[in-house]
Design a protein around this motif. Structure first.
Motif, PDB file in Angstrom:
ATOM      1  N   THR A  26       0.840  -1.198   0.000  1.00 47.79           N
ATOM      2  CA  THR A  26       0.000   0.000   0.000  1.00 47.79           C
ATOM      3  C   THR A  26       0.875   1.249   0.000  1.00 47.79           C
ATOM      4  O   THR A  26       2.001   1.229   0.475  1.00 47.79           O
ATOM      5  N   ASP A  27       0.329   2.302  -0.531  1.00 48.58           N
ATOM      6  CA  ASP A  27       1.012   3.591  -0.493  1.00 48.58           C
ATOM      7  C   ASP A  27       0.519   4.435   0.674  1.00 48.58           C
ATOM      8  O   ASP A  27       1.010   5.528   0.910  1.00 48.58           O
ATOM      9  N   ALA A  28      -0.475   3.910   1.391  1.00 43.02           N
ATOM     10  CA  ALA A  28      -1.106   4.675   2.466  1.00 43.02           C
ATOM     11  C   ALA A  28      -0.256   4.651   3.734  1.00 43.02           C
ATOM     12  O   ALA A  28       0.453   3.694   4.014  1.00 43.02           O
ATOM     13  N   ASN A  29      -0.342   5.726   4.479  1.00 38.90           N
ATOM     14  CA  ASN A  29       0.223   5.786   5.823  1.00 38.90           C
ATOM     15  C   ASN A  29      -0.953   5.758   6.779  1.00 38.90           C
ATOM     16  O   ASN A  29      -1.630   6.765   6.974  1.00 38.90           O
ATOM     17  N   PHE A  30      -1.214   4.618   7.354  1.00 34.55           N
ATOM     18  CA  PHE A  30      -2.361   4.461   8.230  1.00 34.55           C
ATOM     19  C   PHE A  30      -2.081   5.087   9.593  1.00 34.55           C
ATOM     20  O   PHE A  30      -1.017   4.869  10.173  1.00 34.55           O
ATOM     21  N   ASP A  31      -3.042   5.854  10.107  1.00 34.68           N
ATOM     22  CA  ASP A  31      -2.918   6.391  11.457  1.00 34.68           C
ATOM     23  C   ASP A  31      -3.088   5.285  12.481  1.00 34.68           C
ATOM     24  O   ASP A  31      -2.430   5.270  13.514  1.00 34.68           O
ATOM     25  N   LEU A  32      -3.993   4.347  12.170  1.00 33.49           N
ATOM     26  CA  LEU A  32      -4.356   3.315  13.138  1.00 33.49           C
ATOM     27  C   LEU A  32      -4.649   2.006  12.420  1.00 33.49           C
ATOM     28  O   LEU A  32      -5.330   1.995  11.388  1.00 33.49           O
ATOM     29  N   ILE A  33      -4.129   0.930  12.973  1.00 30.85           N
ATOM     30  CA  ILE A  33      -4.483  -0.420  12.524  1.00 30.85           C
ATOM     31  C   ILE A  33      -5.021  -1.131  13.756  1.00 30.85           C
ATOM     32  O   ILE A  33      -4.335  -1.240  14.772  1.00 30.85           O
ATOM     33  N   ALA A  34      -6.267  -1.595  13.665  1.00 30.77           N
ATOM     34  CA  ALA A  34      -6.911  -2.237  14.810  1.00 30.77           C
ATOM     35  C   ALA A  34      -7.144  -3.711  14.519  1.00 30.77           C
ATOM     36  O   ALA A  34      -7.430  -4.097  13.386  1.00 30.77           O
ATOM     37  N   THR A  35      -7.011  -4.519  15.551  1.00 29.86           N
ATOM     38  CA  THR A  35      -7.251  -5.950  15.434  1.00 29.86           C
ATOM     39  C   THR A  35      -7.869  -6.457  16.731  1.00 29.86           C
ATOM     40  O   THR A  35      -7.700  -5.849  17.794  1.00 29.86           O
ATOM     41  N   THR A  36      -8.587  -7.550  16.624  1.00 29.55           N
ATOM     42  CA  THR A  36      -9.078  -8.180  17.845  1.00 29.55           C
ATOM     43  C   THR A  36      -7.910  -8.843  18.554  1.00 29.55           C
ATOM     44  O   THR A  36      -6.886  -9.152  17.945  1.00 29.55           O
ATOM     45  N   LEU A  37      -8.060  -9.041  19.838  1.00 26.03           N
ATOM     46  CA  LEU A  37      -6.986  -9.595  20.644  1.00 26.03           C
ATOM     47  C   LEU A  37      -7.567 -10.711  21.516  1.00 26.03           C
ATOM     48  O   LEU A  37      -8.401 -10.459  22.368  1.00 26.03           O
ATOM     49  N   ALA A  38      -7.150 -11.934  21.252  1.00 23.64           N
ATOM     50  CA  ALA A  38      -7.591 -13.071  22.072  1.00 23.64           C
ATOM     51  C   ALA A  38      -6.364 -13.708  22.727  1.00 23.64           C
ATOM     52  O   ALA A  38      -6.119 -13.515  23.904  1.00 23.64           O
ATOM     53  N   THR A  39      -5.546 -14.413  21.937  1.00 23.43           N
ATOM     54  CA  THR A  39      -4.337 -15.011  22.510  1.00 23.43           C
ATOM     55  C   THR A  39      -3.177 -14.027  22.537  1.00 23.43           C
ATOM     56  O   THR A  39      -2.199 -14.254  23.231  1.00 23.43           O
ATOM     57  N   GLY A  40      -3.274 -12.970  21.743  1.00 26.79           N
ATOM     58  CA  GLY A  40      -2.210 -11.968  21.687  1.00 26.79           C
ATOM     59  C   GLY A  40      -1.249 -12.170  20.533  1.00 26.79           C
ATOM     60  O   GLY A  40      -0.383 -11.334  20.288  1.00 26.79           O
ATOM     61  N   THR A  41      -1.381 -13.269  19.796  1.00 22.49           N
ATOM     62  CA  THR A  41      -0.445 -13.584  18.720  1.00 22.49           C
ATOM     63  C   THR A  41      -0.517 -12.568  17.586  1.00 22.49           C
ATOM     64  O   THR A  41       0.504 -12.021  17.171  1.00 22.49           O
ATOM     65  N   THR A  42      -1.702 -12.316  17.067  1.00 20.03           N
ATOM     66  CA  THR A  42      -1.862 -11.367  15.965  1.00 20.03           C
ATOM     67  C   THR A  42      -1.391  -9.982  16.378  1.00 20.03           C
ATOM     68  O   THR A  42      -0.587  -9.345  15.684  1.00 20.03           O
ATOM     69  N   PHE A  43      -1.863  -9.527  17.520  1.00 17.61           N
ATOM     70  CA  PHE A  43      -1.508  -8.198  18.004  1.00 17.61           C
ATOM     71  C   PHE A  43      -0.002  -8.078  18.228  1.00 17.61           C
ATOM     72  O   PHE A  43       0.617  -7.099  17.801  1.00 17.61           O
ATOM     73  N   SER A  44       0.594  -9.064  18.867  1.00 20.00           N
ATOM     74  CA  SER A  44       2.035  -9.016  19.141  1.00 20.00           C
ATOM     75  C   SER A  44       2.841  -8.963  17.857  1.00 20.00           C
ATOM     76  O   SER A  44       3.786  -8.184  17.731  1.00 20.00           O
ATOM     77  N   GLY A  45       2.472  -9.805  16.892  1.00 20.19           N
ATOM     78  CA  GLY A  45       3.184  -9.803  15.614  1.00 20.19           C
ATOM     79  C   GLY A  45       3.057  -8.482  14.889  1.00 20.19           C
ATOM     80  O   GLY A  45       4.031  -7.954  14.362  1.00 20.19           O
ATOM     81  N   LEU A  46       1.837  -7.936  14.853  1.00 13.84           N
ATOM     82  CA  LEU A  46       1.639  -6.632  14.198  1.00 13.84           C
ATOM     83  C   LEU A  46       2.388  -5.527  14.933  1.00 13.84           C
ATOM     84  O   LEU A  46       2.969  -4.634  14.312  1.00 13.84           O
ATOM     85  N   LEU A  47       2.384  -5.588  16.253  1.00 13.33           N
ATOM     86  CA  LEU A  47       3.076  -4.566  17.045  1.00 13.33           C
ATOM     87  C   LEU A  47       4.582  -4.599  16.788  1.00 13.33           C
ATOM     88  O   LEU A  47       5.201  -3.570  16.527  1.00 13.33           O
ATOM     89  N   ILE A  48       5.161  -5.788  16.812  1.00 12.51           N
ATOM     90  CA  ILE A  48       6.605  -5.926  16.578  1.00 12.51           C
ATOM     91  C   ILE A  48       6.945  -5.572  15.133  1.00 12.51           C
ATOM     92  O   ILE A  48       7.875  -4.801  14.875  1.00 12.51           O
ATOM     93  N   GLY A  49       6.189  -6.126  14.183  1.00 13.81           N
ATOM     94  CA  GLY A  49       6.432  -5.824  12.778  1.00 13.81           C
ATOM     95  C   GLY A  49       6.192  -4.367  12.453  1.00 13.81           C
ATOM     96  O   GLY A  49       6.879  -3.776  11.621  1.00 13.81           O
ATOM     97  N   GLY A  50       5.232  -3.777  13.138  1.00 14.08           N
ATOM     98  CA  GLY A  50       4.920  -2.374  12.923  1.00 14.08           C
ATOM     99  C   GLY A  50       6.055  -1.445  13.315  1.00 14.08           C
ATOM    100  O   GLY A  50       6.216  -0.367  12.734  1.00 14.08           O
TER     101      GLY A  50
END
Length: 75
Positions: A26-50
């Protein structure tokens, strides 16, 4: 494909790669990326990769499985 249950290193690494893909596809600069959080895996990966690939984006995890204090201990 990431099997249900999460909480694996492979799952976290996969979502780190998702952050890189979002940035590269994407060429966009997103202000916010939101995800659901259950085990924390998706959120943790996005946070670290982000930190590397989505530097101008805030990553928000919305708990669907735990109280706030439990989330803070898990992630």
């Amino acid at each position: 494909y990431i099997y249900g249950g999460g909480q694996t290193l492979q799952g976290c690494q996969a979502y780190m790669e998702v952050a890189e893909e979002i940035s590269s596809q994407t060429d966009a600069n997103f202000d916010l990326i939101a995800t659901t959080l259950a085990t924390g895996t998706t959120f943790s990966g996005l946070l670290i990769g982000g930190k590397s690939h989505l530097k101008s984006s805030k990553i928000l995890g919305v708990s669907i499985a735990r109280e706030k204090n439990q989330v803070m201990q898990t992630v």
